[in-house]
Motif scaffolding. Structure first.
Motif, short mmCIF file in Angstrom:
data_model
loop_
_atom_site.label_atom_id
_atom_site.label_comp_id
_atom_site.label_asym_id
_atom_site.label_seq_id
_atom_site.Cartn_x
_atom_site.Cartn_y
_atom_site.Cartn_z
N LEU A 94 30.85 30.23 -105.51
CA LEU A 94 31.75 30.40 -104.35
C LEU A 94 30.74 29.92 -103.23
CD1 LEU A 94 34.37 30.48 -102.82
CD2 LEU A 94 33.68 32.85 -102.40
N PRO A 95 30.91 28.75 -102.33
CA PRO A 95 29.80 28.57 -101.48
C PRO A 95 29.73 29.89 -100.26
CG PRO A 95 31.41 26.71 -101.73
CD PRO A 95 31.93 27.87 -102.53
N ARG A 96 28.52 29.80 -99.73
CA ARG A 96 28.51 30.83 -98.72
C ARG A 96 29.26 30.69 -97.53
NH1 ARG A 96 22.44 32.77 -96.66
NH2 ARG A 96 23.13 34.77 -95.40
N LEU A 97 29.83 31.87 -97.03
CA LEU A 97 30.89 31.69 -95.68
C LEU A 97 30.06 31.49 -94.78
CD1 LEU A 97 33.89 32.41 -95.28
CD2 LEU A 97 33.10 34.54 -94.39
N LYS A 98 30.49 30.17 -93.83
CA LYS A 98 29.75 30.04 -92.58
C LYS A 98 29.63 30.72 -91.45
CE LYS A 98 29.71 24.85 -93.73
NZ LYS A 98 29.93 23.42 -92.93
N SER A 99 30.68 31.66 -91.33
CA SER A 99 30.64 32.64 -90.25
C SER A 99 31.81 33.81 -90.53
CB SER A 99 31.29 31.71 -88.95
OG SER A 99 32.69 31.41 -89.28
N ALA A 100 31.38 34.83 -89.99
CA ALA A 100 32.41 36.09 -90.20
C ALA A 100 33.61 36.00 -89.68
CB ALA A 100 31.67 37.20 -89.80
N PRO A 101 34.69 36.36 -90.16
CA PRO A 101 36.04 36.23 -89.62
C PRO A 101 36.02 37.17 -88.11
CG PRO A 101 36.18 36.77 -91.83
CD PRO A 101 34.61 36.85 -91.42
N THR A 102 36.72 36.45 -87.28
CA THR A 102 36.91 37.36 -86.06
C THR A 102 38.43 37.48 -85.65
OG1 THR A 102 36.97 34.98 -85.17
CG2 THR A 102 35.01 36.31 -85.19
N PRO A 103 38.61 38.52 -84.90
CA PRO A 103 39.96 38.93 -84.57
C PRO A 103 40.55 38.05 -83.48
CG PRO A 103 38.46 40.44 -83.36
CD PRO A 103 37.76 39.52 -84.13
N ALA A 158 38.27 30.24 -96.85
CA ALA A 158 37.16 29.49 -95.87
C ALA A 158 35.83 29.11 -96.24
CB ALA A 158 37.15 30.85 -94.78
N ALA A 159 35.27 30.00 -97.34
CA ALA A 159 34.02 29.51 -97.96
C ALA A 159 34.37 28.11 -98.76
CB ALA A 159 33.53 30.76 -98.71
N GLU A 160 35.36 28.10 -99.61
CA GLU A 160 35.40 26.81 -100.42
C GLU A 160 35.70 25.68 -99.28
OE1 GLU A 160 34.71 25.98 -103.65
OE2 GLU A 160 35.90 27.75 -104.24
N LEU A 161 36.41 25.56 -98.31
CA LEU A 161 36.77 24.65 -97.51
C LEU A 161 35.52 24.44 -96.76
CD1 LEU A 161 40.39 25.17 -96.36
CD2 LEU A 161 39.22 23.39 -98.01
N GLY A 162 34.41 25.36 -96.33
CA GLY A 162 33.48 25.15 -95.43
C GLY A 162 33.82 25.40 -93.89
N VAL A 163 35.02 26.22 -93.81
CA VAL A 163 35.59 26.52 -92.38
C VAL A 163 34.37 27.24 -91.48
CG1 VAL A 163 36.94 28.23 -91.51
CG2 VAL A 163 37.86 26.86 -93.48
N GLN A 164 34.54 26.68 -90.45
CA GLN A 164 33.43 27.27 -89.35
C GLN A 164 34.09 28.45 -88.60
OE1 GLN A 164 32.71 22.96 -88.18
NE2 GLN A 164 30.83 23.92 -87.38
N ALA A 165 35.31 28.74 -88.37
CA ALA A 165 35.68 29.78 -87.72
C ALA A 165 37.04 30.40 -88.40
CB ALA A 165 36.10 29.53 -86.39
N THR A 166 37.11 31.71 -88.74
CA THR A 166 38.32 32.28 -89.35
C THR A 166 38.83 33.29 -88.44
OG1 THR A 166 37.30 31.93 -91.72
CG2 THR A 166 39.13 33.29 -91.54
N LEU A 167 39.91 33.18 -88.04
CA LEU A 167 40.52 34.17 -87.00
C LEU A 167 41.76 34.87 -87.64
CD1 LEU A 167 39.87 31.28 -85.31
CD2 LEU A 167 40.14 32.65 -83.69
N ALA A 223 39.09 13.20 -99.43
CA ALA A 223 38.72 13.41 -100.92
C ALA A 223 37.76 14.81 -101.00
CB ALA A 223 37.82 12.42 -101.38
N SER A 224 37.06 15.01 -99.80
CA SER A 224 36.25 16.34 -99.89
C SER A 224 37.26 17.62 -99.84
CB SER A 224 35.24 16.46 -98.75
OG SER A 224 34.62 17.55 -98.74
N ASP A 225 38.19 17.45 -98.96
CA ASP A 225 39.07 18.93 -98.64
C ASP A 225 40.03 18.92 -99.78
OD1 ASP A 225 38.30 19.16 -96.01
OD2 ASP A 225 39.89 17.84 -95.21
N ALA A 226 40.48 17.90 -100.50
CA ALA A 226 41.19 17.66 -101.88
C ALA A 226 40.34 18.48 -102.75
CB ALA A 226 41.64 16.38 -102.22
N SER A 227 39.18 18.07 -103.07
CA SER A 227 38.22 18.82 -103.86
C SER A 227 38.22 20.21 -103.77
CB SER A 227 36.71 17.91 -104.27
OG SER A 227 37.12 16.77 -104.54
N ASN A 228 37.92 20.57 -102.63
CA ASN A 228 37.86 21.83 -102.21
C ASN A 228 39.12 22.80 -102.54
OD1 ASN A 228 35.05 21.47 -101.38
ND2 ASN A 228 35.74 21.26 -99.34
#
Length: 383
Positions: free
Chosen positions: A281-290, A195-204, A258-263
């Motif tokens: 490792l990039p900073r996680l954009k948001s905490a995981p949620t259930p 999630a941090a590497e891809l820049g994910v905005q929500a992890t469920l 290209a950005s996704d592939a690099s990540n």
């Protein structure tokens, strides 16, 4: 370590037709860690295919330079059945038109077959249990004799993925922020790194694991299902599996690919699949949620939909997310039925403005940190 390109032929369903699935191996067969990528199981979701288009030359170069320590399997477009579903100048591809199955549902739960084969042999040696389980799962798949395209696709893809250490199923939504789905056992390690590497905005995450038989669900849930059957055995979470939703259907570009592939490449380096340095490792954009905190908005009336907030917006309970407009009602604002958020969280998934709405249609999903009473006992996603 050459790159190998392979083809799986699916059985012909009508006279004069035949389809096949192409897959590639980068690195040495049997090397660890093993990673499996696939894209477009929902065949009209192509941001993942674009990401793999840019990732494969990077993997080929790493293979030529002998930097791939493990094995990487790539299935660039996994679903030729859905790819062929062109109806009235529209590409469908989410549901099998013959069985009416969602292509990403009803995959094979192999835990019962594995339990029958090696359950009594599972003991306190975790590494031995992993090897036994993987061999038993592959053996069970080899005994299966699927008779149609969809069954064959499911069996053959699991043969490629079920013994992997990492399984990433690349999807997208209709209009969405970058997000991913996984299970609780992985949330503090592999999933947060991804999630941090891809820049994910929500992890469920599902608790304790995904009950729905999605592709990533059956790969990841094999291990906790077995652990629940054999509580005295040392059965680790030997596969991190995730459904990665690469934003929206229309967001297919070389820049994003290209950005996704690099990540993704850096993630493989970070996980020890490819030699090199991944960097901080990039900073996680948001905490995981259930998943129990995910508010799902179902349309109460027919009409067409207009949103008041964009995908990726943070909302409070009671905020208006969208309106369903009755085009035959002449009363202006009174013709609009508002839909409200029932959670504090992020709007990560929505339809497109102006889309037709019908009662029961999923209009939005919101990732919230607190379990919701109306979501109790629910996991997974609606079709």
């Amino acid at each position: 370590m050459p790159v190998s390109k392979n083809k799986i032929r699916l059985p012909s369903m009508t006279p004069g037709t035949a389809r096949s699935i192409a897959w590639l191996r980068f690195g040495r067969a049997g090397a660890r860690p093993k990673v499996y990528f696939q894209a477009a199981i929902h065949a009209n979701e192509l941001p993942g295919a674009m990401a793999l288009h840019h990732l494969m030359p990077m993997l080929a170069e790493a293979a030529r330079a002998r930097r791939i320590r493990g094995e990487v399997i790539v299935v660039p477009t996994v679903n030729p059945i859905g790819q062929s579903q062109l109806v009235g100048n529209n590409h469908l591809g989410r549901y099998d038109l013959l069985s009416r199955d969602n292509f990403n549902r009803n995959w094979l739960d192999l835990s019962g077959a594995v339990a029958e084969r090696v359950g009594r042999q599972l003991g306190r040696d975790a590494a031995a249990n992993v090897e036994l389980t993987r061999k038993a799962a592959l053996a069970a798949l080899k005994t299966m004799a699927p008779i149609n395209e969809l069954q064959t696709m499911r069996v053959e893809m699991l043969k490629l993925s079920i013994d992997a250490d990492i399984v990433l199923d690349l999807h997208c939504d209709m209009d969405a922020a970058l997000h991913l789905f996984t299970a609780a056992p992985d949330i503090n390690g592999a999933a947060q790194e991804l999630a941090a590497e891809l820049g994910v905005q929500a992890t469920l995450y599902n608790e304790p694991f995904s009950e729905s038989l999605t592709f990533s669900g059956v790969n990841g849930a094999l291990w906790p299902r077995l652990a629940a059957r054999f509580p005295d055995a040392a059965i680790p979470q030997a596969c991190f599996s995730s459904t990665v939703e690469l934003r929206s259907q229309h967001e297919v570009s070389h820049e994003l690919g290209a950005s996704d592939a690099s990540n993704l490449y850096r993630y493989l380096v970070r996980r020890g699949v490819i030699a090199g340095r991944a960097g901080p490792l990039p900073r996680l954009k948001s905490a995981p949620t259930p998943m129990s905190g995910m508010d799902v908005g179902y349309c109460p009336v027919p009409g067409f939909i207009v949103y008041r907030v964009a995908a990726g917006s943070k909302l409070k309970r009671g905020d208006v997310v969208c309106e369903i407009i009755d085009p035959t009602d002449p009363r202006g604002p009174k013709a609009r039925t508002p839909m409200l958020s029932r959670a504090d969280g992020m709007l990560f998934s929505r339809k497109r403005d102006g889309a037709l709405a019908w009662p029961g249609m999923v209009a939005f999903r919101i990732a919230g940190a607190k379990p919701l009473a109306h979501r109790k006992g629910m996991s997974g996603l609606d079709d």
